[in-house]
Design a protein around this motif. Structure first.
Motif, PDB file in Angstrom:
ATOM      1  N   GLU A  44      -2.318 -53.526 -63.637  1.00  0.00           N
ATOM      2  CA  GLU A  44      -2.842 -54.712 -64.296  1.00  0.00           C
ATOM      3  C   GLU A  44      -3.913 -54.328 -65.313  1.00  0.00           C
ATOM      4  O   GLU A  44      -4.550 -53.277 -65.199  1.00  0.00           O
ATOM      5  CB  GLU A  44      -3.438 -55.661 -63.253  1.00  0.00           C
ATOM      6  CG  GLU A  44      -2.405 -56.289 -62.349  1.00  0.00           C
ATOM      7  CD  GLU A  44      -2.989 -57.378 -61.471  1.00  0.00           C
ATOM      8  OE1 GLU A  44      -2.205 -58.013 -60.740  1.00  0.00           O
ATOM      9  OE2 GLU A  44      -4.205 -57.603 -61.521  1.00  0.00           O
ATOM     10  N   ARG A  45      -4.083 -55.200 -66.281  1.00  0.00           N
ATOM     11  CA  ARG A  45      -5.140 -54.973 -67.264  1.00  0.00           C
ATOM     12  C   ARG A  45      -6.506 -55.023 -66.577  1.00  0.00           C
ATOM     13  O   ARG A  45      -6.754 -55.869 -65.723  1.00  0.00           O
ATOM     14  CB  ARG A  45      -5.060 -56.048 -68.344  1.00  0.00           C
ATOM     15  CG  ARG A  45      -6.017 -55.834 -69.508  1.00  0.00           C
ATOM     16  CD  ARG A  45      -5.726 -56.822 -70.614  1.00  0.00           C
ATOM     17  NE  ARG A  45      -5.941 -58.189 -70.167  1.00  0.00           N
ATOM     18  CZ  ARG A  45      -5.378 -59.248 -70.747  1.00  0.00           C
ATOM     19  NH1 ARG A  45      -4.576 -59.074 -71.779  1.00  0.00           N
ATOM     20  NH2 ARG A  45      -5.623 -60.462 -70.291  1.00  0.00           N
ATOM     21  N   GLU A  46      -7.371 -54.123 -67.001  1.00  0.00           N
ATOM     22  CA  GLU A  46      -8.696 -53.990 -66.393  1.00  0.00           C
ATOM     23  C   GLU A  46      -9.776 -54.167 -67.443  1.00  0.00           C
ATOM     24  O   GLU A  46      -9.692 -53.567 -68.527  1.00  0.00           O
ATOM     25  CB  GLU A  46      -8.816 -52.595 -65.762  1.00  0.00           C
ATOM     26  CG  GLU A  46     -10.183 -52.254 -65.201  1.00  0.00           C
ATOM     27  CD  GLU A  46     -10.316 -50.796 -64.792  1.00  0.00           C
ATOM     28  OE1 GLU A  46     -11.257 -50.478 -64.049  1.00  0.00           O
ATOM     29  OE2 GLU A  46      -9.477 -49.975 -65.210  1.00  0.00           O
ATOM     30  N   GLY A  47     -10.769 -54.950 -67.143  1.00  0.00           N
ATOM     31  CA  GLY A  47     -11.923 -55.051 -68.034  1.00  0.00           C
ATOM     32  C   GLY A  47     -12.769 -53.803 -67.904  1.00  0.00           C
ATOM     33  O   GLY A  47     -13.102 -53.396 -66.797  1.00  0.00           O
ATOM     34  N   VAL A  48     -13.096 -53.198 -69.019  1.00  0.00           N
ATOM     35  CA  VAL A  48     -13.833 -51.938 -69.021  1.00  0.00           C
ATOM     36  C   VAL A  48     -15.301 -52.153 -69.364  1.00  0.00           C
ATOM     37  O   VAL A  48     -16.188 -51.640 -68.683  1.00  0.00           O
ATOM     38  CB  VAL A  48     -13.201 -50.961 -70.031  1.00  0.00           C
ATOM     39  CG1 VAL A  48     -14.050 -49.697 -70.174  1.00  0.00           C
ATOM     40  CG2 VAL A  48     -11.775 -50.615 -69.616  1.00  0.00           C
ATOM     41  N   SER A  49     -15.549 -52.926 -70.419  1.00  0.00           N
ATOM     42  CA  SER A  49     -16.921 -53.080 -70.888  1.00  0.00           C
ATOM     43  C   SER A  49     -17.010 -54.316 -71.767  1.00  0.00           C
ATOM     44  O   SER A  49     -16.000 -54.814 -72.275  1.00  0.00           O
ATOM     45  CB  SER A  49     -17.348 -51.837 -71.668  1.00  0.00           C
ATOM     46  OG  SER A  49     -18.694 -51.908 -72.059  1.00  0.00           O
ATOM     47  N   CYS A  50     -18.236 -54.783 -71.938  1.00  0.00           N
ATOM     48  CA  CYS A  50     -18.475 -55.942 -72.803  1.00  0.00           C
ATOM     49  C   CYS A  50     -19.861 -55.808 -73.405  1.00  0.00           C
ATOM     50  O   CYS A  50     -20.770 -55.253 -72.762  1.00  0.00           O
ATOM     51  CB  CYS A  50     -18.363 -57.228 -71.991  1.00  0.00           C
ATOM     52  SG  CYS A  50     -18.643 -58.746 -72.935  1.00  0.00           S
ATOM     53  N   ILE A  51     -20.001 -56.290 -74.634  1.00  0.00           N
ATOM     54  CA  ILE A  51     -21.307 -56.313 -75.260  1.00  0.00           C
ATOM     55  C   ILE A  51     -21.562 -57.702 -75.802  1.00  0.00           C
ATOM     56  O   ILE A  51     -20.704 -58.292 -76.481  1.00  0.00           O
ATOM     57  CB  ILE A  51     -21.432 -55.234 -76.370  1.00  0.00           C
ATOM     58  CG1 ILE A  51     -22.845 -55.192 -76.929  1.00  0.00           C
ATOM     59  CG2 ILE A  51     -20.392 -55.428 -77.480  1.00  0.00           C
ATOM     60  CD1 ILE A  51     -23.142 -53.938 -77.749  1.00  0.00           C
TER      61      ILE A  51
END
Length: 125
Positions: A44-51
């Motif tokens: 599944e798609r995974e969230g890695v990072s956010c700014i």
């Protein structure tokens, strides 16, 4: 026309580094939170990072914390993902995405409305 274009992927040995770029056009990147996601084959798609744009706060998945760094250059309308100490399990297609509904802070993001086409990262010896 809103567009996000990723670049910087490639083949790297374990322990190596890559810097991904997410170039935005059609909107001012500094008004939106921007996220990086990845998807490996069969996973599944995974969230890695956010700014965030509001206070430049950053967020990371536990799997990449301490190894990846997200940053933004508003003058270039570009977000970067610096990836160090890469592992084979980091192999995936990496996408950047714009927070929907005008969200400026990562904690307030309920959806992402525009996505880039992705860039392949392969970590292998």
């Amino acid at each position: 026309q809103v567009q996000l274009v990723e670049s910087g992927g490639g083949l790297v040995q374990p322990g190596g580094s890559l810097r991904l770029s997410c170039a935005a056009s059609g909107f001012h990147l500094d008004y939106y939170a921007i996220g990086w996601f990845r998807q490996a084959p069969g996973k599944e798609r995974e969230g890695v990072s956010c700014i965030s744009s509001s206070d430049a706060s950053t967020y990371y998945a536990d799997s990449v914390k301490g190894r990846f760094t997200i940053s933004r250059d508003n003058a270039k309308n570009t977000v970067y993902l610096q990836m160090n100490s890469l592992k084979p399990e980091d192999t995936a297609v990496y996408h950047c995405a714009r927070a929907g509904l005008g969200a400026t802070h990562c904690e307030g993001v309920s959806e992402y409305d525009y996505w880039g086409q992705g860039t392949q990262v392969t970590v292998s010896s």
